[in-house]
Design a protein around this motif. Structure first.
Motif, PDB file in Angstrom:
ATOM      1  N   PRO A  85      23.156  -7.086 -11.153  1.00 22.63           N
ATOM      2  CA  PRO A  85      21.847  -6.410 -10.555  1.00 22.63           C
ATOM      3  C   PRO A  85      21.105  -6.021 -10.185  1.00 22.63           C
ATOM      4  CG  PRO A  85      24.259  -5.668  -9.020  1.00 22.63           C
ATOM      5  CD  PRO A  85      24.492  -6.413 -10.246  1.00 22.63           C
ATOM      6  N   TRP A  87      19.749  -7.192 -13.302  1.00 18.03           N
ATOM      7  CA  TRP A  87      18.443  -8.745 -14.194  1.00 18.03           C
ATOM      8  C   TRP A  87      17.464  -8.221 -12.999  1.00 18.03           C
ATOM      9  CZ3 TRP A  87      22.897 -12.578 -14.753  1.00 18.03           C
ATOM     10  CH2 TRP A  87      23.370 -12.035 -16.139  1.00 18.03           C
ATOM     11  N   TYR A  88      17.598  -7.893 -11.145  1.00 14.54           N
ATOM     12  CA  TYR A  88      16.879  -8.059 -10.388  1.00 14.54           C
ATOM     13  C   TYR A  88      15.473  -6.843 -10.689  1.00 14.54           C
ATOM     14  CZ  TYR A  88      19.973 -10.526  -7.761  1.00 14.54           C
ATOM     15  OH  TYR A  88      21.196 -11.514  -7.073  1.00 14.54           O
ATOM     16  N   ALA A  89      14.438  -7.592 -10.639  1.00 16.93           N
ATOM     17  CA  ALA A  89      13.292  -6.467 -10.177  1.00 16.93           C
ATOM     18  C   ALA A  89      13.271  -5.479  -9.205  1.00 16.93           C
ATOM     19  CB  ALA A  89      11.901  -7.329 -10.609  1.00 16.93           C
ATOM     20  N   SER A  90      13.483  -5.984  -8.681  1.00 13.89           N
ATOM     21  CA  SER A  90      13.543  -5.066  -7.326  1.00 13.89           C
ATOM     22  C   SER A  90      14.557  -3.801  -7.793  1.00 13.89           C
ATOM     23  CB  SER A  90      14.255  -6.064  -5.978  1.00 13.89           C
ATOM     24  OG  SER A  90      15.205  -6.749  -6.252  1.00 13.89           O
ATOM     25  N   LYS A  91      15.644  -4.388  -8.334  1.00 16.72           N
ATOM     26  CA  LYS A  91      16.333  -2.916  -8.413  1.00 16.72           C
ATOM     27  C   LYS A  91      15.949  -1.449  -8.781  1.00 16.72           C
ATOM     28  CE  LYS A  91      20.128  -0.712 -11.993  1.00 16.72           C
ATOM     29  NZ  LYS A  91      19.073  -0.128 -11.824  1.00 16.72           N
ATOM     30  N   VAL A  97      20.136  -3.911  -4.358  1.00 18.36           N
ATOM     31  CA  VAL A  97      20.859  -4.748  -4.768  1.00 18.36           C
ATOM     32  C   VAL A  97      22.661  -4.723  -4.754  1.00 18.36           C
ATOM     33  CG1 VAL A  97      18.154  -5.566  -5.279  1.00 18.36           C
ATOM     34  CG2 VAL A  97      19.504  -4.231  -7.117  1.00 18.36           C
ATOM     35  N   SER A 174      19.655 -18.316  -6.831  1.00 22.36           N
ATOM     36  CA  SER A 174      18.649 -17.220  -6.346  1.00 22.36           C
ATOM     37  C   SER A 174      17.695 -17.670  -5.713  1.00 22.36           C
ATOM     38  CB  SER A 174      18.253 -16.766  -7.921  1.00 22.36           C
ATOM     39  OG  SER A 174      19.319 -15.996  -8.702  1.00 22.36           O
ATOM     40  N   ARG A 177      15.719 -14.957  -3.271  1.00 20.22           N
ATOM     41  CA  ARG A 177      15.216 -13.683  -4.017  1.00 20.22           C
ATOM     42  C   ARG A 177      13.963 -14.073  -4.771  1.00 20.22           C
ATOM     43  NH1 ARG A 177      19.043  -9.915  -2.803  1.00 20.22           N
ATOM     44  NH2 ARG A 177      17.702  -8.778  -4.670  1.00 20.22           N
ATOM     45  N   SER A 178      13.395 -12.761  -4.524  1.00 25.12           N
ATOM     46  CA  SER A 178      11.419 -13.075  -4.730  1.00 25.12           C
ATOM     47  C   SER A 178      11.943 -13.576  -6.103  1.00 25.12           C
ATOM     48  CB  SER A 178      11.113 -12.137  -4.311  1.00 25.12           C
ATOM     49  OG  SER A 178      11.698 -11.106  -6.155  1.00 25.12           O
ATOM     50  N   ASP A 181      12.411 -11.081  -9.140  1.00 24.59           N
ATOM     51  CA  ASP A 181      14.190 -11.277  -9.356  1.00 24.59           C
ATOM     52  C   ASP A 181      14.718 -12.639  -9.629  1.00 24.59           C
ATOM     53  OD1 ASP A 181      13.916  -9.007  -8.119  1.00 24.59           O
ATOM     54  OD2 ASP A 181      15.034  -9.388  -5.976  1.00 24.59           O
TER      55      ASP A 181
END
Length: 206
Positions: A85, A87-91, A97, A174, A177-178, A181
């Motif tokens: 998680p 690695w996700y920009a949304s974190k 996440v 993925s 994911r956005s 992300d």
């Protein structure tokens, strides 16, 4: 195989899984129960309607001599990876996440044909070896070994060919994911040396 529409593998992705040199688990149901063997294979598109997976196993392996009840199944596994998680920009945005696993796989069904002759086996092992030795600076060839030795080795194996009747294939890379992300996932995979997996995530979004 459960395949959500978002993760259905494209025809090209299926061809990549079949054609790339790798191993597959051959699974058969017999009157003695389920049997499975991990086998390196070569894909031959000229056999039957959908092609065939060609492999070999030890003569002492009972799987080849026990007739399958119905179709046989080869499970092909492409690159697979733990996805952090972090690695996700949304974190950083909302924190909602969790970890997941990315993978690509194909379940290849078909009729199992046994080849117990030196001619077929000789052609098969030369082709299979060429797939894996090709591109090496000093490639090894079957005929580098003494002829009598190779003949003995061929007597110790049996050829198996899965003539394909249907394929179920899935790529979870993925796509749910956005874009930001997914870019983070690709970058994270590259940071741990998983270039092929990173490229697969990028290809899935193109």
């Amino acid at each position: 195989m459960y395949i959500p529409a978002l993760f259905a593998a494209s025809p090209q992705a299926v061809q990549n899984l079949l054609a790339s040199p790798r191993a597959a688990n051959l699974v058969t149901m017999t009157d003695q129960g389920l049997l499975a063997t991990l086998l390196p294979f070569a894909f031959n598109p000229a056999i039957g309607r959908y092609g065939a997976l060609q492999a070999h196993m030890a003569r002492n392996n009972p799987q080849w001599s026990l007739a399958p009840l119905g179709e046989a199944l080869a499970i092909i596994q492409g690159p697979d990876d733990y996805i952090s998680p972090s690695w996700y920009a949304s974190k950083a945005g909302h924190g909602r996440v969790v970890p997941t696993w990315n993978y690509s796989t194909a379940h290849v069904y078909g009729e199992l044909v046994v080849h117990d002759d030196a001619g077929w086996l000789g052609r098969h092992v030369r082709h299979l070896t060429g797939l894996h030795e090709g591109g090496r600076e000093d490639p090894w060839a079957v005929d580098d070994a003494p002829e009598k030795y190779i003949a003995g080795q061929l007597r110790a194996i049996v050829g198996v060919e899965l003539v394909i009747t249907r394929i179920d294939a899935k790529e979870k890379l993925s796509q749910n994911r956005s874009a930001a992300d997914a870019e983070g996932v690709a970058a994270g995979l590259r940071s741990i040396g998983r270039e092929a997996s990173a490229a697969a995530v990028e290809r899935a979004r193109s």
